[in-house]
Scaffold this motif. Sequence first.
Motif, PDB file in Angstrom:
ATOM      1  N   GLY A 191       0.789  -1.231   0.000  1.00  0.00           N
ATOM      2  CA  GLY A 191       0.000   0.000   0.000  1.00  0.00           C
ATOM      3  C   GLY A 191       0.815   1.271   0.000  1.00  0.00           C
ATOM      4  N   ARG A 192       2.141   1.156  -0.035  1.00  0.00           N
ATOM      5  CA  ARG A 192       2.962   2.368  -0.075  1.00  0.00           C
ATOM      6  C   ARG A 192       2.995   2.908  -1.508  1.00  0.00           C
ATOM      7  N   VAL A 193       3.237   4.203  -1.607  1.00  0.00           N
ATOM      8  CA  VAL A 193       2.972   4.871  -2.869  1.00  0.00           C
ATOM      9  C   VAL A 193       3.865   4.387  -4.009  1.00  0.00           C
ATOM     10  N   VAL A 194       5.139   4.139  -3.747  1.00  0.00           N
ATOM     11  CA  VAL A 194       6.028   3.694  -4.826  1.00  0.00           C
ATOM     12  C   VAL A 194       5.606   2.317  -5.326  1.00  0.00           C
ATOM     13  N   SER A 195       5.428   1.369  -4.416  1.00  0.00           N
ATOM     14  CA  SER A 195       5.042   0.022  -4.836  1.00  0.00           C
ATOM     15  C   SER A 195       3.659   0.027  -5.477  1.00  0.00           C
ATOM     16  N   ASN A 196       2.727   0.802  -4.922  1.00  0.00           N
ATOM     17  CA  ASN A 196       1.393   0.901  -5.524  1.00  0.00           C
ATOM     18  C   ASN A 196       1.466   1.349  -6.974  1.00  0.00           C
ATOM     19  N   PHE A 197       2.153   2.459  -7.196  1.00  0.00           N
ATOM     20  CA  PHE A 197       2.219   3.028  -8.538  1.00  0.00           C
ATOM     21  C   PHE A 197       2.904   2.078  -9.522  1.00  0.00           C
ATOM     22  N   VAL A 198       4.000   1.465  -9.097  1.00  0.00           N
ATOM     23  CA  VAL A 198       4.750   0.578  -9.993  1.00  0.00           C
ATOM     24  C   VAL A 198       3.915  -0.654 -10.346  1.00  0.00           C
ATOM     25  N   VAL A 199       3.303  -1.278  -9.339  1.00  0.00           N
ATOM     26  CA  VAL A 199       2.490  -2.473  -9.591  1.00  0.00           C
ATOM     27  C   VAL A 199       1.299  -2.140 -10.486  1.00  0.00           C
ATOM     28  N   SER A 218       9.515  12.669   0.180  1.00  0.00           N
ATOM     29  CA  SER A 218      10.923  12.625  -0.193  1.00  0.00           C
ATOM     30  C   SER A 218      11.334  11.160  -0.188  1.00  0.00           C
ATOM     31  N   PHE A 219      11.877  10.673  -1.287  1.00  0.00           N
ATOM     32  CA  PHE A 219      12.090   9.244  -1.468  1.00  0.00           C
ATOM     33  C   PHE A 219      13.573   8.899  -1.414  1.00  0.00           C
ATOM     34  N   CYS A 220      13.916   8.009  -0.473  1.00  0.00           N
ATOM     35  CA  CYS A 220      15.309   7.596  -0.280  1.00  0.00           C
ATOM     36  C   CYS A 220      15.482   6.160  -0.762  1.00  0.00           C
ATOM     37  N   TYR A 221      16.471   5.934  -1.609  1.00  0.00           N
ATOM     38  CA  TYR A 221      16.730   4.582  -2.113  1.00  0.00           C
ATOM     39  C   TYR A 221      17.319   3.729  -0.991  1.00  0.00           C
ATOM     40  N   VAL A 222      16.964   2.465  -0.991  1.00  0.00           N
ATOM     41  CA  VAL A 222      17.279   1.581   0.124  1.00  0.00           C
ATOM     42  C   VAL A 222      18.780   1.483   0.401  1.00  0.00           C
ATOM     43  N   ASP A 223      19.620   1.487  -0.630  1.00  0.00           N
ATOM     44  CA  ASP A 223      21.062   1.371  -0.402  1.00  0.00           C
ATOM     45  C   ASP A 223      21.595   2.558   0.400  1.00  0.00           C
ATOM     46  N   ASP A 224      21.089   3.752   0.096  1.00  0.00           N
ATOM     47  CA  ASP A 224      21.491   4.943   0.850  1.00  0.00           C
ATOM     48  C   ASP A 224      21.050   4.831   2.303  1.00  0.00           C
ATOM     49  N   LEU A 225      19.838   4.361   2.503  1.00  0.00           N
ATOM     50  CA  LEU A 225      19.293   4.264   3.857  1.00  0.00           C
ATOM     51  C   LEU A 225      20.094   3.287   4.709  1.00  0.00           C
ATOM     52  N   VAL A 226      20.406   2.132   4.140  1.00  0.00           N
ATOM     53  CA  VAL A 226      21.191   1.127   4.870  1.00  0.00           C
ATOM     54  C   VAL A 226      22.563   1.682   5.231  1.00  0.00           C
ATOM     55  N   PHE A 251       9.213  15.634  -3.845  1.00  0.00           N
ATOM     56  CA  PHE A 251       8.387  15.451  -5.039  1.00  0.00           C
ATOM     57  C   PHE A 251       6.918  15.449  -4.637  1.00  0.00           C
ATOM     58  N   THR A 252       6.057  15.947  -5.529  1.00  0.00           N
ATOM     59  CA  THR A 252       4.628  15.747  -5.301  1.00  0.00           C
ATOM     60  C   THR A 252       4.286  14.314  -5.698  1.00  0.00           C
ATOM     61  N   ILE A 253       3.183  13.826  -5.149  1.00  0.00           N
ATOM     62  CA  ILE A 253       2.741  12.475  -5.479  1.00  0.00           C
ATOM     63  C   ILE A 253       2.408  12.373  -6.971  1.00  0.00           C
ATOM     64  N   ARG A 254       1.867  13.438  -7.534  1.00  0.00           N
ATOM     65  CA  ARG A 254       1.567  13.418  -8.971  1.00  0.00           C
ATOM     66  C   ARG A 254       2.857  13.320  -9.795  1.00  0.00           C
ATOM     67  N   GLU A 255       3.898  14.028  -9.375  1.00  0.00           N
ATOM     68  CA  GLU A 255       5.183  13.933 -10.083  1.00  0.00           C
ATOM     69  C   GLU A 255       5.722  12.509 -10.049  1.00  0.00           C
ATOM     70  N   LEU A 256       5.574  11.838  -8.904  1.00  0.00           N
ATOM     71  CA  LEU A 256       6.016  10.447  -8.803  1.00  0.00           C
ATOM     72  C   LEU A 256       5.225   9.572  -9.763  1.00  0.00           C
ATOM     73  N   ALA A 257       3.913   9.753  -9.795  1.00  0.00           N
ATOM     74  CA  ALA A 257       3.070   8.954 -10.686  1.00  0.00           C
ATOM     75  C   ALA A 257       3.486   9.136 -12.141  1.00  0.00           C
ATOM     76  N   GLU A 258       3.745  10.365 -12.535  1.00  0.00           N
ATOM     77  CA  GLU A 258       4.130  10.636 -13.920  1.00  0.00           C
ATOM     78  C   GLU A 258       5.499  10.030 -14.246  1.00  0.00           C
ATOM     79  N   ALA A 259       6.410  10.039 -13.265  1.00  0.00           N
ATOM     80  CA  ALA A 259       7.727   9.428 -13.479  1.00  0.00           C
ATOM     81  C   ALA A 259       7.598   7.921 -13.665  1.00  0.00           C
ATOM     82  N   VAL A 260       6.743   7.273 -12.863  1.00  0.00           N
ATOM     83  CA  VAL A 260       6.534   5.832 -12.982  1.00  0.00           C
ATOM     84  C   VAL A 260       5.916   5.488 -14.336  1.00  0.00           C
ATOM     85  N   LEU A 261       4.918   6.271 -14.758  1.00  0.00           N
ATOM     86  CA  LEU A 261       4.292   6.029 -16.060  1.00  0.00           C
ATOM     87  C   LEU A 261       5.315   6.116 -17.189  1.00  0.00           C
ATOM     88  N   LYS A 262       6.192   7.099 -17.118  1.00  0.00           N
ATOM     89  CA  LYS A 262       7.202   7.282 -18.164  1.00  0.00           C
ATOM     90  C   LYS A 262       8.190   6.121 -18.187  1.00  0.00           C
TER      91      LYS A 262
END
Length: 320
Positions: A191-199, A218-226, A251-262
Amino acid sequence: MTRTYDSRKRILVTGGAGFLGSHLCDRLLAQGHEVLCVDNLFTGNKRNIYHLHSNPLFEFMRHDVTFPLYIEVDEIYNLACPASPVHYQHDPVQTTKTSVLGAINMLGLAKRLKCKVLQASTSEVYGDPLVHPQTETYWGNVNPLGPRSCYDEGKRCAETLFFDYHRQIGLEIKVARIFNTYGPRMHEADGRVVSNFVVQALGGDPITIFGDGQQTRSFCYVDDLVDGLIRLMETDQTVTGPINLGNPVEFTIRELAEAVLKLTDSKAQLVFSDLPADDPRQRRPDITLAQQELNWNPKIELNDGLPETISYFRKLLAEL
């Protein structure tokens, strides 16, 4: 890196079969440490750690952290707790118990072993923030009675316990406040926004945006977080946190959605739905403290991390 017996640590990672935990196990093993991965597999998955079972330095134990754990280790990373609204709202009482009793049990273990213990806290302790960006000195704007409270208040109570153990008995603690993190091994239905949009994009389904899509994350890639978690654990006893770990690029949520679509080359439509209760309008970390204390900055931009995440989900969905 090859470690000698004397320099090798035995490290406990609770929640180690989850998204973040499994990547942390990977990194610690790559550094030459022994890793004991503990998970009750409520949201964790054996497929996340399947590749590690042939490693003689890796051990898996199925266990619920709401019950005491009698083991011997040199360091503890406490990551155990459902972290997405879909999962933590499924059994809110158990979510609170996991945060609070899990903290009590890991702190008790660290007290007996006289070892460092790191708590994976969350940006949710800030609630729907009235301060932007969020600094560690901000106390937050949290609804204690809402549907997200089991997670928000459970993590806030866990932080309280960590600092009380530190003040009362001098336990060496580390508290990381983790902001939105994404990457391979995210649960496909969390149910998180990145996984939702991608799936949704990969399945050709409409992209569901809650609210008007102008709320920010604000989205942090897992390697950076670890990398940030390990750097925090390796600090001396004067550094306790809490320390924000996240990518400050907003990023806005709409910007994320548009990036995933592209990036998925999807023709899916955007559909809008009501914003869930207590959903934050803005979320961005001030990482000044992490920069100063850990010499840490996230390096992987969204346009670099999203393709890796999409590739993971494309393969996963083909296998399901």
